[in-house]
Scaffold this motif. Structure first.
Motif, mmCIF file in Angstrom:
data_model
loop_
_atom_site.group_PDB
_atom_site.id
_atom_site.type_symbol
_atom_site.label_atom_id
_atom_site.label_comp_id
_atom_site.label_asym_id
_atom_site.label_seq_id
_atom_site.Cartn_x
_atom_site.Cartn_y
_atom_site.Cartn_z
ATOM 1 N N VAL A 103 14.586 6.512 4.954
ATOM 2 C CA VAL A 103 13.328 6.917 5.598
ATOM 3 C C VAL A 103 12.337 5.758 5.607
ATOM 4 C CG1 VAL A 103 11.353 8.488 5.455
ATOM 5 C CG2 VAL A 103 13.674 9.327 4.954
ATOM 6 N N TRP A 104 12.230 5.087 4.478
ATOM 7 C CA TRP A 104 11.300 3.964 4.334
ATOM 8 C C TRP A 104 11.620 2.857 5.345
ATOM 9 C CZ3 TRP A 104 11.620 0.139 -0.341
ATOM 10 C CH2 TRP A 104 10.521 -0.714 -0.341
ATOM 11 N N GLY A 105 12.891 2.504 5.451
ATOM 12 C CA GLY A 105 13.271 1.447 6.389
ATOM 13 C C GLY A 105 13.042 1.841 7.834
ATOM 14 N N ALA A 106 13.434 3.069 8.198
ATOM 15 C CA ALA A 106 13.264 3.528 9.581
ATOM 16 C C ALA A 106 11.792 3.626 9.957
ATOM 17 C CB ALA A 106 13.950 4.883 9.758
ATOM 18 N N TRP A 107 10.938 3.895 8.978
ATOM 19 C CA TRP A 107 9.495 4.005 9.221
ATOM 20 C C TRP A 107 8.920 2.698 9.772
ATOM 21 C CZ3 TRP A 107 5.294 1.643 6.594
ATOM 22 C CH2 TRP A 107 4.044 2.220 6.794
ATOM 23 N N HIS A 108 9.561 1.565 9.464
ATOM 24 C CA HIS A 108 9.084 0.267 9.938
ATOM 25 C C HIS A 108 9.484 -0.036 11.385
ATOM 26 C CE1 HIS A 108 8.804 -0.387 5.552
ATOM 27 N NE2 HIS A 108 7.905 -1.302 5.835
ATOM 28 N N ALA A 109 10.314 0.811 11.975
ATOM 29 C CA ALA A 109 10.896 0.507 13.287
ATOM 30 C C ALA A 109 9.876 0.151 14.368
ATOM 31 C CB ALA A 109 11.787 1.671 13.742
ATOM 32 N N PRO A 110 8.771 0.901 14.531
ATOM 33 C CA PRO A 110 7.830 0.552 15.608
ATOM 34 C C PRO A 110 7.322 -0.882 15.527
ATOM 35 C CG PRO A 110 7.329 2.728 14.742
ATOM 36 C CD PRO A 110 8.352 2.124 13.814
ATOM 37 N N MET A 111 7.012 -1.352 14.319
ATOM 38 C CA MET A 111 6.495 -2.708 14.162
ATOM 39 C C MET A 111 7.592 -3.752 14.398
ATOM 40 S SD MET A 111 3.747 -2.412 11.013
ATOM 41 C CE MET A 111 4.841 -1.541 9.897
ATOM 42 N N ILE A 112 8.784 -3.477 13.883
ATOM 43 C CA ILE A 112 9.881 -4.435 14.037
ATOM 44 C C ILE A 112 10.302 -4.550 15.494
ATOM 45 C CG2 ILE A 112 12.294 -4.905 13.419
ATOM 46 C CD1 ILE A 112 11.689 -3.607 10.710
ATOM 47 N N TRP B 122 18.189 -3.070 4.112
ATOM 48 C CA TRP B 122 17.418 -3.703 3.042
ATOM 49 C C TRP B 122 16.662 -2.660 2.216
ATOM 50 C CZ3 TRP B 122 12.563 -3.863 1.178
ATOM 51 C CH2 TRP B 122 12.255 -4.904 0.291
ATOM 52 N N ALA B 123 15.997 -1.726 2.887
ATOM 53 C CA ALA B 123 15.213 -0.717 2.186
ATOM 54 C C ALA B 123 16.102 0.201 1.352
ATOM 55 C CB ALA B 123 14.393 0.104 3.184
ATOM 56 N N ILE B 124 17.262 0.528 1.858
ATOM 57 C CA ILE B 124 18.203 1.357 1.105
ATOM 58 C C ILE B 124 18.613 0.650 -0.187
ATOM 59 C CG2 ILE B 124 20.570 2.260 1.121
ATOM 60 C CD1 ILE B 124 20.149 2.922 4.086
ATOM 61 N N LEU B 125 18.789 -0.665 -0.115
ATOM 62 C CA LEU B 125 19.220 -1.427 -1.286
ATOM 63 C C LEU B 125 18.073 -1.714 -2.258
ATOM 64 C CD1 LEU B 125 21.652 -3.951 0.440
ATOM 65 C CD2 LEU B 125 22.275 -2.104 -1.124
ATOM 66 N N PHE B 126 16.871 -1.853 -1.754
ATOM 67 C CA PHE B 126 15.735 -2.105 -2.645
ATOM 68 C C PHE B 126 15.244 -0.820 -3.308
ATOM 69 C CE2 PHE B 126 11.250 -3.049 -3.671
ATOM 70 C CZ PHE B 126 11.428 -4.221 -4.396
ATOM 71 N N SER B 127 15.484 0.303 -2.653
ATOM 72 C CA SER B 127 14.957 1.573 -3.136
ATOM 73 C C SER B 127 15.410 1.943 -4.545
ATOM 74 C CB SER B 127 15.327 2.691 -2.152
ATOM 75 O OG SER B 127 14.632 3.872 -2.451
ATOM 76 N N PRO B 128 16.673 1.730 -4.940
ATOM 77 C CA PRO B 128 17.034 2.050 -6.326
ATOM 78 C C PRO B 128 16.292 1.204 -7.355
ATOM 79 C CG PRO B 128 18.998 1.935 -4.963
ATOM 80 C CD PRO B 128 17.867 1.409 -4.134
#
Length: 275
Positions: free
Chosen positions: A170-179, A199-205
């Motif tokens: 969710v966190w990574g997809a939330w950045h989509a508009p800016m990217i 990246w967000a999936i891997l940083f999240s843990p």
């Protein structure tokens, strides 16, 4: 808000974008507030981790991003065409500044950089970590109340790893508009979205573990703020490559995060921890 800004002709290179980007960071906070208080009619502060219980994991979380920056810079050197640059004016960061700073101001920026007492990479690492624990943490808290606050609480039944990965998605997809409009991965909008999600999936843990050990979303915000503060450090010592192939958010950073996740798995096990 982001879609509206870009829909009206706004661009990443415009000064207003930075105001918009900070404002957008508080939308997860507002969403969490609405859900928790108006929909669920539950307390807001305690359940979402808006408490401060100092322990060593606050400090540990602050220093994960600088470590990630240094390891990502080292991993970037494995990419063909990427080399270390002792001269800041040959480093990748100057290209980034050149795209963000008006040409008439660039000469002054170069003079200011030349007058710095230390190499900018060190200033970014040290200053970014300190700012991350203070100013950046305030803005990062706007996001983290959503990710490591509401979602962390609501998805806890899935277990540490699965909930962390889902929050990261969710966190990574939330950045989509800016990217998609040129932020973080200029020139690579579609690939950039995919990379950010991974990246967000891997940083999240990693940030989720700090959240668990402190019981506080504030610690997660400080770690997030530190990340935002030191993100450009690799670009200050590298030349060559691009946003996909160098740095924390690039493929080297994803490789480093993969190794850190494996280390975390062996440290805490399959079940992880509970908040």
């Amino acid at each position: 808000m982001t879609w509206t800004y870009f829909g009206l002709g706004g661009r990443v290179s415009q000064p207003l974008f930075y105001v918009i980007s900070v404002a957008v960071m508080f939308t997860p906070f507002l969403a969490a507030l609405v859900v928790q208080r108006l929909v669920c009619r539950q307390p807001f502060l305690g359940p979402l981790g808006l408490v401060v219980r100092p322990n060593r994991w606050y400090v540990a979380g602050l220093f994960v991003p600088p470590l990630l920056a240094m390891l990502s810079a080292a991993a970037s050197l494995l990419v063909p065409g990427v080399t270390l640059s002792a001269d800041i004016f040959d480093a990748n960061i100057m290209k980034t500044l050149g795209e963000a700073v008006p040409s008439e101001q660039m000469a002054q920026v170069r003079r200011q950089i030349a007058s710095l007492p230390l190499h900018p990479a060190w200033l970014i690492l040290v200053g970014g970590t300190l700012v991350g624990a203070t100013v950046n943490a305030v803005a990062a808290l706007g996001e983290e109340v959503g990710w490591r606050g509401l979602l962390y609480m609501e998805l806890a039944h899935l277990g540490f790893w699965r909930s962390s990965w889902l929050i990261g998605l969710v966190w990574g997809a939330w950045h989509a508009p800016m990217i998609l409009n040129g932020y973080n991965y200029p020139g690579h909008p579609v690939a950039g979205v995919a990379l950010m999600v991974v990246w967000a999936i891997l940083f999240s843990p990693l940030i989720g573990y700090v959240r668990s050990r402190t019981g506080s979303v504030v610690a997660a915000a400080m770690m997030h703020g530190s990340l935002n503060g030191v993100g450009m450090a690799p670009a200050a010592i590298l030349t060559g490559g691009d946003s996909l192939t160098t740095g924390i958010l690039g493929i080297p950073g994803i490789g480093v995060l993969t190794v850190l996740n494996v280390c975390l798995y062996f440290f805490i096990g399959k079940k992880g921890v509970s908040g």
